[in-house]
Design a protein around this motif. Structure first.
Motif, mmCIF file in Angstrom:
data_model
loop_
_atom_site.group_PDB
_atom_site.id
_atom_site.type_symbol
_atom_site.label_atom_id
_atom_site.label_comp_id
_atom_site.label_asym_id
_atom_site.label_seq_id
_atom_site.Cartn_x
_atom_site.Cartn_y
_atom_site.Cartn_z
ATOM 1 N N SER A 8 0.870 -1.319 0.081
ATOM 2 C CA SER A 8 -0.175 -0.161 -0.057
ATOM 3 C C SER A 8 0.880 1.181 0.023
ATOM 4 O O SER A 8 2.019 1.054 0.639
ATOM 5 C CB SER A 8 -0.828 -0.053 1.235
ATOM 6 O OG SER A 8 -1.536 1.444 1.409
ATOM 7 N N ILE A 9 0.492 2.169 -0.967
ATOM 8 C CA ILE A 9 1.212 3.472 -0.878
ATOM 9 C C ILE A 9 0.253 4.782 -0.102
ATOM 10 O O ILE A 9 0.725 5.940 -0.321
ATOM 11 C CB ILE A 9 1.701 3.923 -2.286
ATOM 12 C CG1 ILE A 9 0.541 4.081 -3.008
ATOM 13 C CG2 ILE A 9 2.581 2.884 -2.751
ATOM 14 C CD1 ILE A 9 0.945 4.676 -4.432
ATOM 15 N N ALA A 10 -0.298 4.279 0.673
ATOM 16 C CA ALA A 10 -1.165 5.137 1.440
ATOM 17 C C ALA A 10 -0.505 6.272 2.081
ATOM 18 O O ALA A 10 -1.015 7.205 2.296
ATOM 19 C CB ALA A 10 -2.487 4.546 1.957
ATOM 20 N N LYS A 15 7.829 6.137 2.478
ATOM 21 C CA LYS A 15 7.595 5.426 3.518
ATOM 22 C C LYS A 15 7.515 3.903 3.204
ATOM 23 O O LYS A 15 7.771 3.047 3.878
ATOM 24 C CB LYS A 15 6.325 5.866 4.473
ATOM 25 C CG LYS A 15 5.968 5.273 5.486
ATOM 26 C CD LYS A 15 4.675 5.608 6.279
ATOM 27 C CE LYS A 15 4.229 4.751 7.367
ATOM 28 N NZ LYS A 15 2.982 5.235 7.975
ATOM 29 N N THR A 16 6.769 3.953 1.847
ATOM 30 C CA THR A 16 6.545 2.236 1.527
ATOM 31 C C THR A 16 7.723 1.779 1.148
ATOM 32 O O THR A 16 8.178 0.592 1.225
ATOM 33 C CB THR A 16 5.647 2.440 0.292
ATOM 34 O OG1 THR A 16 4.301 3.080 0.632
ATOM 35 C CG2 THR A 16 5.206 0.955 -0.326
ATOM 36 N N ALA A 17 8.808 2.709 0.278
ATOM 37 C CA ALA A 17 10.042 2.121 0.123
ATOM 38 C C ALA A 17 10.944 1.621 1.141
ATOM 39 O O ALA A 17 11.514 0.644 1.314
ATOM 40 C CB ALA A 17 10.786 3.099 -0.757
ATOM 41 N N LYS A 18 10.670 2.368 2.438
ATOM 42 C CA LYS A 18 11.498 2.080 3.698
ATOM 43 C C LYS A 18 10.917 0.717 4.130
ATOM 44 O O LYS A 18 11.684 -0.135 4.672
ATOM 45 C CB LYS A 18 11.448 3.240 4.551
ATOM 46 C CG LYS A 18 12.277 4.297 4.185
ATOM 47 C CD LYS A 18 11.950 5.439 5.193
ATOM 48 C CE LYS A 18 12.809 6.719 4.743
ATOM 49 N NZ LYS A 18 12.761 7.802 5.579
ATOM 50 N N ALA A 19 9.735 0.532 4.001
ATOM 51 C CA ALA A 19 9.050 -0.878 4.349
ATOM 52 C C ALA A 19 9.212 -2.020 3.525
ATOM 53 O O ALA A 19 9.513 -3.136 4.211
ATOM 54 C CB ALA A 19 7.532 -0.559 4.457
ATOM 55 N N MET A 28 8.605 -4.362 -5.585
ATOM 56 C CA MET A 28 7.336 -4.390 -4.921
ATOM 57 C C MET A 28 6.028 -4.062 -6.098
ATOM 58 O O MET A 28 6.531 -3.968 -7.332
ATOM 59 C CB MET A 28 7.050 -3.283 -4.119
ATOM 60 C CG MET A 28 7.207 -1.783 -4.736
ATOM 61 S SD MET A 28 6.965 -0.762 -3.135
ATOM 62 C CE MET A 28 7.029 0.844 -4.411
ATOM 63 N N GLN A 29 4.969 -4.344 -5.631
ATOM 64 C CA GLN A 29 3.728 -4.085 -6.695
ATOM 65 C C GLN A 29 2.916 -2.932 -5.727
ATOM 66 O O GLN A 29 2.578 -3.179 -4.749
ATOM 67 C CB GLN A 29 3.148 -5.171 -6.990
ATOM 68 C CG GLN A 29 1.848 -5.199 -7.868
ATOM 69 C CD GLN A 29 0.925 -6.438 -7.943
ATOM 70 O OE1 GLN A 29 0.971 -7.134 -9.143
ATOM 71 N NE2 GLN A 29 0.088 -6.874 -6.925
ATOM 72 N N ILE A 30 2.352 -2.158 -6.596
ATOM 73 C CA ILE A 30 1.570 -1.246 -6.032
ATOM 74 C C ILE A 30 0.299 -1.115 -7.066
ATOM 75 O O ILE A 30 0.273 -1.456 -8.316
ATOM 76 C CB ILE A 30 2.062 0.160 -6.016
ATOM 77 C CG1 ILE A 30 2.413 0.656 -7.295
ATOM 78 C CG2 ILE A 30 3.234 0.230 -4.951
ATOM 79 C CD1 ILE A 30 2.896 2.439 -7.407
ATOM 80 N N PHE A 31 -1.030 -0.467 -6.442
ATOM 81 C CA PHE A 31 -2.022 -0.309 -7.369
ATOM 82 C C PHE A 31 -1.722 1.023 -8.261
ATOM 83 O O PHE A 31 -1.421 2.111 -7.358
ATOM 84 C CB PHE A 31 -3.465 -0.065 -6.473
ATOM 85 C CG PHE A 31 -3.833 -1.531 -6.145
ATOM 86 C CD1 PHE A 31 -4.240 -2.507 -7.399
ATOM 87 C CD2 PHE A 31 -3.886 -2.136 -4.870
ATOM 88 C CE1 PHE A 31 -4.937 -3.596 -6.977
ATOM 89 C CE2 PHE A 31 -4.392 -3.274 -4.594
ATOM 90 C CZ PHE A 31 -5.187 -4.204 -5.620
ATOM 91 N N LEU A 258 -1.451 -12.028 3.682
ATOM 92 C CA LEU A 258 -0.781 -11.643 4.769
ATOM 93 C C LEU A 258 -0.478 -10.311 4.974
ATOM 94 O O LEU A 258 -0.471 -9.420 3.959
ATOM 95 C CB LEU A 258 0.663 -12.516 4.965
ATOM 96 C CG LEU A 258 0.588 -14.057 4.868
ATOM 97 C CD1 LEU A 258 2.136 -14.307 4.372
ATOM 98 C CD2 LEU A 258 0.465 -14.549 6.140
ATOM 99 N N GLU A 259 -0.330 -9.771 6.284
ATOM 100 C CA GLU A 259 0.206 -8.178 6.403
ATOM 101 C C GLU A 259 1.911 -8.282 6.245
ATOM 102 O O GLU A 259 2.427 -9.519 5.957
ATOM 103 C CB GLU A 259 -0.225 -7.924 7.775
ATOM 104 C CG GLU A 259 -1.641 -8.073 8.183
ATOM 105 C CD GLU A 259 -2.486 -7.134 7.417
ATOM 106 O OE1 GLU A 259 -1.980 -6.044 7.131
ATOM 107 O OE2 GLU A 259 -3.669 -7.509 7.079
#
Length: 277
Positions: A8-10, A15-19, A28-31, A258-259
């Motif tokens: 999720s890039i919400a 932040k998503t990249a760091k995750a 990664m895949q995003i919507f 999964l989370e």
């Protein structure tokens, strides 16, 4: 091994990249927008620069954007079809600007007009969306064949690609759960399935793999993802996919239920098993 999961890039791209880094993934895949709606929010230039710095520093493999589930480019209903055409055109251009290498979409469901008419609509939607000047590849996803879905047979995907005005910008994303459910026996005859894909479509057009186990049995024509090794495909067969000489250089994207913490463990488990093989 290039492996990641859907993110999720919400909270923003940086932040998503760091995750993703914390997850020990390298793609990664995003919507491309809200998966069950139509809204989207593009990152700021500052956020985009920080994101690109992280992915380059980490040496990530190709990124994948997934079009929303709400679009159906095979439909003959005017409003539904117009929405699909709009999303394809806008999101291909937007994801290209964001330097995303690939964008995948579900070819759609013909909802009663027949496969041939549905394919005509998909091709027309692609032709109005792709200029041929893009860097991004647009990927057709292999489907399970539930209902009136198009794309559960390799021949259908080949026909879409062959009839498109810019086939050089169109590839395929293979989903392990979907093709198993569609009747391609990757458990007992993986080499045979790869041979058929190569014969019908061409392995050079395979650009990504959605890596999922299946909750439902072989040939069930249902789309129900399971965590790796806990479904009907099983760990042994999925590891053969992951390490197959003709597939292992491709990027793999987990879409398992999964989370982030669970996906981190799933990725670590796969790395351990591949390393021990």
């Amino acid at each position: 091994m290039i492996i990641g999961t859907h993110m999720s890039i919400a909270g923003g791209l940086e932040k998503t990249a760091k995750a993703v880094v914390a997850m020990e993934a390298n793609t990664m895949q995003i919507f491309s927008r809200n998966p069950r709606g139509s809204n989207f929010k593009d990152p700021t230039d500052k956020e985009m620069a920080a994101f690109q710095e992280i992915r380059r520093k980490q040496g990530w493999g190709p990124l994948l954007a997934h079009a929303p589930y709400t679009m159906n480019p095979a439909s003959n209903q005017e409003k539904i079809y117009e929405f699909a055409c709009m999303v394809l055109k806008e999101d291909i251009a937007r994801m290209d600007r964001l330097e995303i290498e690939n964008m995948v979409f579900h070819p759609g469901s013909h909802t009663g007009i027949g496969v041939e008419e549905g394919i005509k609509n998909i091709v027309a939607a692609l032709n109005q969306a792709i200029t041929g000047e893009e860097r991004i590849m647009v990927l057709l996803e292999t489907m399970s064949g539930k209902g009136t879905e198009i794309g559960y047979e390799f021949e259908q995907l080949r026909e879409i690609r062959d009839r498109a005005a810019h086939p050089e910008r169109i590839g395929v994303c293979l989903d392990t759960c979907h093709i198993f459910s569609a009747g391609y026996d990757i458990v007992n005859d993986l080499d045979g399935v790869i041979y058929e894909f190569d014969r019908i479509i061409g392995l050079e057009h395979l650009k990504a793999i959605h890596f999922n186990d299946s909750c439902t049995p072989f040939g069930a024509k249902k789309d129900r993802h399971a965590t790796i090794g806990n479904g009907e495909i099983g760990m042994e067969a999925l590891l053969r996919v992951l390490t197959h000489p003709q597939l292992k250089a491709l990027p793999f994207y987990l879409e398992t239920p999964l989370e982030d913490s669970g996906h981190k463990e799933e990725i670590r488990m796969l790395k351990d098993k591949v390393g021990a093989a």
